[in-house]
Design an enzyme around this catalytic site. Structure first.
Site, short mmCIF file in Angstrom:
data_model
loop_
_atom_site.label_atom_id
_atom_site.label_comp_id
_atom_site.label_asym_id
_atom_site.label_seq_id
_atom_site.Cartn_x
_atom_site.Cartn_y
_atom_site.Cartn_z
N ARG A 178 0.84 -1.22 0.00
CA ARG A 178 0.00 0.00 0.00
C ARG A 178 0.86 1.26 0.00
NH1 ARG A 178 -3.78 -0.45 4.94
NH2 ARG A 178 -4.55 1.53 4.12
N ASN A 230 -7.49 9.39 5.97
CA ASN A 230 -6.60 8.69 5.04
C ASN A 230 -5.18 8.66 5.56
OD1 ASN A 230 -8.88 8.43 3.47
ND2 ASN A 230 -8.38 10.17 2.15
N VAL A 231 -4.46 7.65 5.11
CA VAL A 231 -3.08 7.44 5.57
C VAL A 231 -2.11 7.53 4.39
CG1 VAL A 231 -3.77 6.02 7.54
CG2 VAL A 231 -3.42 4.92 5.32
N ASP A 232 -2.59 8.14 3.27
CA ASP A 232 -1.81 8.11 2.03
C ASP A 232 -0.95 9.34 1.79
OD1 ASP A 232 -5.00 8.55 0.29
OD2 ASP A 232 -3.67 10.09 1.10
N HIS A 262 -5.71 8.97 11.42
CA HIS A 262 -5.34 7.56 11.47
C HIS A 262 -3.88 7.31 11.13
CE1 HIS A 262 -9.89 6.63 10.74
NE2 HIS A 262 -9.63 6.92 12.00
N THR A 276 -16.34 9.67 2.58
CA THR A 276 -16.27 8.72 3.68
C THR A 276 -17.61 8.05 3.89
OG1 THR A 276 -15.66 8.36 5.99
CG2 THR A 276 -16.73 10.46 5.48
N SER A 277 -17.52 6.77 4.23
CA SER A 277 -18.75 6.00 4.46
C SER A 277 -19.30 6.28 5.84
CB SER A 277 -18.45 4.51 4.34
OG SER A 277 -17.46 4.17 5.30
N ASN A 284 -20.29 12.73 -2.05
CA ASN A 284 -20.10 11.28 -2.15
C ASN A 284 -20.91 10.80 -3.35
OD1 ASN A 284 -20.16 8.41 -1.61
ND2 ASN A 284 -19.54 8.92 0.48
C1 BV8 Z 1 -11.02 3.14 18.68
C2 BV8 Z 1 -5.74 3.16 9.34
C3 BV8 Z 1 -11.03 3.18 21.02
C4 BV8 Z 1 -5.28 1.72 9.18
C5 BV8 Z 1 -8.12 2.96 9.84
C6 BV8 Z 1 -14.60 -3.39 18.69
C7 BV8 Z 1 -13.29 -3.40 19.18
C8 BV8 Z 1 -12.47 -2.29 19.06
C9 BV8 Z 1 -12.96 -1.15 18.47
C10 BV8 Z 1 -14.25 -1.16 17.97
C11 BV8 Z 1 -15.07 -2.25 18.09
N1 BV8 Z 1 -16.28 -1.95 17.51
C12 BV8 Z 1 -16.23 -0.68 17.04
C13 BV8 Z 1 -15.02 -0.22 17.33
C14 BV8 Z 1 -14.55 1.07 17.00
C15 BV8 Z 1 -13.80 0.94 15.67
C16 BV8 Z 1 -14.81 1.09 14.55
O1 BV8 Z 1 -15.31 2.17 14.34
N2 BV8 Z 1 -15.11 -0.03 13.86
C17 BV8 Z 1 -16.09 0.05 12.79
C18 BV8 Z 1 -15.69 -0.93 11.69
C19 BV8 Z 1 -17.47 -0.26 13.38
N3 BV8 Z 1 -12.86 2.04 15.68
C20 BV8 Z 1 -11.63 1.82 16.12
O2 BV8 Z 1 -11.18 0.73 16.42
C21 BV8 Z 1 -10.81 3.09 16.28
N4 BV8 Z 1 -10.23 3.10 17.60
O3 BV8 Z 1 -12.23 3.16 18.64
O4 BV8 Z 1 -10.28 3.13 19.84
C22 BV8 Z 1 -11.26 1.75 21.40
C23 BV8 Z 1 -10.18 0.98 21.72
C24 BV8 Z 1 -10.41 -0.35 22.13
C25 BV8 Z 1 -11.71 -0.85 22.15
C26 BV8 Z 1 -12.80 -0.05 21.78
C27 BV8 Z 1 -12.56 1.24 21.40
C28 BV8 Z 1 -9.68 3.11 15.27
C29 BV8 Z 1 -10.27 3.30 13.89
C30 BV8 Z 1 -9.15 3.55 12.89
C31 BV8 Z 1 -8.87 2.31 12.09
N5 BV8 Z 1 -7.85 2.61 11.07
N6 BV8 Z 1 -7.15 3.28 8.96
C32 BV8 Z 1 -5.13 1.33 7.73
O5 BV8 Z 1 -5.46 2.15 6.84
O6 BV8 Z 1 -4.65 0.20 7.49
S1 BV8 Z 1 -9.76 3.09 9.37
C33 BV8 Z 1 -9.86 2.91 7.66
O7 BV8 Z 1 -11.15 2.43 7.38
C34 BV8 Z 1 -9.79 4.23 6.94
O8 BV8 Z 1 -8.87 5.08 7.54
C35 BV8 Z 1 -11.19 4.78 6.98
O9 BV8 Z 1 -11.35 5.67 8.03
C36 BV8 Z 1 -12.02 3.57 7.33
C37 BV8 Z 1 -13.08 3.29 6.33
O10 BV8 Z 1 -12.39 2.98 5.09
P1 BV8 Z 1 -13.22 3.03 3.69
O11 BV8 Z 1 -14.61 2.57 3.90
O12 BV8 Z 1 -12.45 2.51 2.55
O13 BV8 Z 1 -13.25 4.49 3.42
P2 BV8 Z 1 -14.39 5.33 3.78
O14 BV8 Z 1 -15.08 4.98 5.06
O15 BV8 Z 1 -13.73 6.59 3.78
O16 BV8 Z 1 -15.49 4.96 2.61
C38 BV8 Z 1 -15.20 5.18 1.22
C39 BV8 Z 1 -16.27 6.17 0.77
O17 BV8 Z 1 -15.84 6.82 -0.41
C40 BV8 Z 1 -17.63 5.50 0.43
O18 BV8 Z 1 -18.67 6.21 1.08
C41 BV8 Z 1 -17.73 5.67 -1.08
O19 BV8 Z 1 -19.07 5.87 -1.50
C42 BV8 Z 1 -16.93 6.93 -1.30
N7 BV8 Z 1 -16.37 7.13 -2.63
C43 BV8 Z 1 -16.02 6.18 -3.55
N8 BV8 Z 1 -15.50 6.80 -4.65
C44 BV8 Z 1 -15.51 8.13 -4.41
C45 BV8 Z 1 -16.05 8.35 -3.13
N9 BV8 Z 1 -16.19 9.57 -2.60
C46 BV8 Z 1 -15.79 10.62 -3.35
N10 BV8 Z 1 -15.26 10.51 -4.58
C47 BV8 Z 1 -15.10 9.28 -5.14
N11 BV8 Z 1 -14.57 9.17 -6.38
#
Ligand code: BV8
Length: 253
Positions: A73, A105-107, A122, A194-195, A219
């Site tokens: 990546r 984003n991390v890019d 992130h 972002t989703s 979006n």
């Molecule tokens: C936290 C870096 C406190 C890494 C990323 C159970 C256990 C532990 C935690 C949790 C749990 N349940 C829930 C949580 C919280 C969890 C969370 O939210 N999970 C979700 C899945 C429910 N969050 C965490 O863990 C965070 N830390 O809460 O700590 C804690 C600690 C312990 C226990 C509990 C809580 C940390 C979250 C950060 C994770 N790291 N990235 C790496 O990159 O490898 S997140 C990563 O995914 C991205 O950074 C981004 O933020 C996220 C989503 O990615 P994508 O879906 O690809 O992107 P995005 O959401 O941006 O969606 C794409 C969008 O673009 C779509 O809407 C699409 O329609 C649109 N699109 C497409 N084309 C275009 C467009 N838009 C414009 N133009 C276009 N052309």
């Protein structure tokens, strides 16, 4: 409302804004060729779940595999170019008094495009730290001579890891505090690509709106954020953002 009417309405809101936050997700980099987490993983990585790889447990279970995924990546983003959406955000920052990018984003593509005020919620694929967290700020140049993967920390010999926030890890405290304060005080929040499913970042639009900000969501799909937005501009960032920046420039005269 036709898209051009929506763009004009958005520009009328942006032009007088004294404090703007642009919250971006993986979608803003899509037109630079960087797949989002949502996109089906392609080729070599098709059989792996990003949510499993992007964890401390995943790294400890198979350091070589997770390191290889991040190295793949990192090389992809280092070879990528910012797209018209990234550049339009730079233009908005030149036209308006205060624009801060808060990105999931991390890019590093916002910085590559010339954005000066970027908060990376992130972390970054381009930075590394040791597993214990005691030493950070490394780049690929700092371990170029090491054959082993993952390489070892030049300072303490511990395994190196990408300086990104894995699922289950806390976000960098100061960065999150500053992003939260800015969203709570801005008069306009522009959300792009972002989703809105990953917390705590996904909580920022609702926080901004409750604090009185006008929220615009860009979006191609109506996502979770649209429900928190005052105005939804449906389309890819690479098309909507340049049109928006041009409309703001015309509005400011
Ligand atoms: C936290 C870096 C406190 C890494 C990323 C159970 C256990 C532990 C935690 C949790 C749990 N349940 C829930 C949580 C919280 C969890 C969370 O939210 N999970 C979700 C899945 C429910 N969050 C965490 O863990 C965070 N830390 O809460 O700590 C804690 C600690 C312990 C226990 C509990 C809580 C940390 C979250 C950060 C994770 N790291 N990235 C790496 O990159 O490898 S997140 C990563 O995914 C991205 O950074 C981004 O933020 C996220 C989503 O990615 P994508 O879906 O690809 O992107 P995005 O959401 O941006 O969606 C794409 C969008 O673009 C779509 O809407 C699409 O329609 C649109 N699109 C497409 N084309 C275009 C467009 N838009 C414009 N133009 C276009 N052309």
């Amino acid at each position: 409302m036709a898209m051009q009417d929506d763009i004009a309405a958005a520009a009328r809101r942006l032009a007088p804004a004294t404090s703007v936050v642009v919250l971006t997700g993986a979608g803003v980099s899509r037109e630079s060729g960087i797949p989002t987490f949502r996109d089906v993983q392609t080729g070599l990585w098709a059989r792996y779940d990003p949510a499993q790889l992007a964890t401390r447990g995943g790294f400890l279970r198979d350091p070589q595999l997770v390191w290889a995924w991040y190295d793949y990546r990192r090389r992809m983003v280092e070879a990528a170019e910012p797209n018209a959406g990234h550049h339009a955000i730079v233009t908005l920052a030149r036209l308006l008094p205060a624009v801060t990018v808060v990105t999931q984003n991390v890019d590093g593509l916002h910085q590559a495009a010339g954005s000066l005020r970027v908060l990376e919620l992130h972390g970054s694929l381009r930075r590394f730290k040791c597993l214990g967290g005691g030493h950070d700020g490394f780049t690929a140049a700092d371990f170029a001579g090491q054959a082993e993967t993952p390489p070892h920390c030049p300072a303490c010999g511990d395994l190196l890891r990408p300086d990104v926030v894995w699922f289950g890890e806390m976000l960098p405290e100061e960065v999150l505090a500053e992003a939260t304060a800015l969203c709570g005080a801005c008069d306009l929040l522009l959300v792009v690509g972002t989703s809105g499913v990953v917390y705590p970042a996904a909580g920022l639009p609702g926080l901004a709106r409750r604090a009185g900000a006008y929220v615009i969501d860009v979006n191609p799909q109506r996502d979770e954020i649209a429900g928190d937005a005052d105005l939804f501009l449906q389309g890819p960032g690479g098309e909507v953002l340049p049109a928006l920046a041009e409309a703001v420039r015309r509005t400011l005269g």
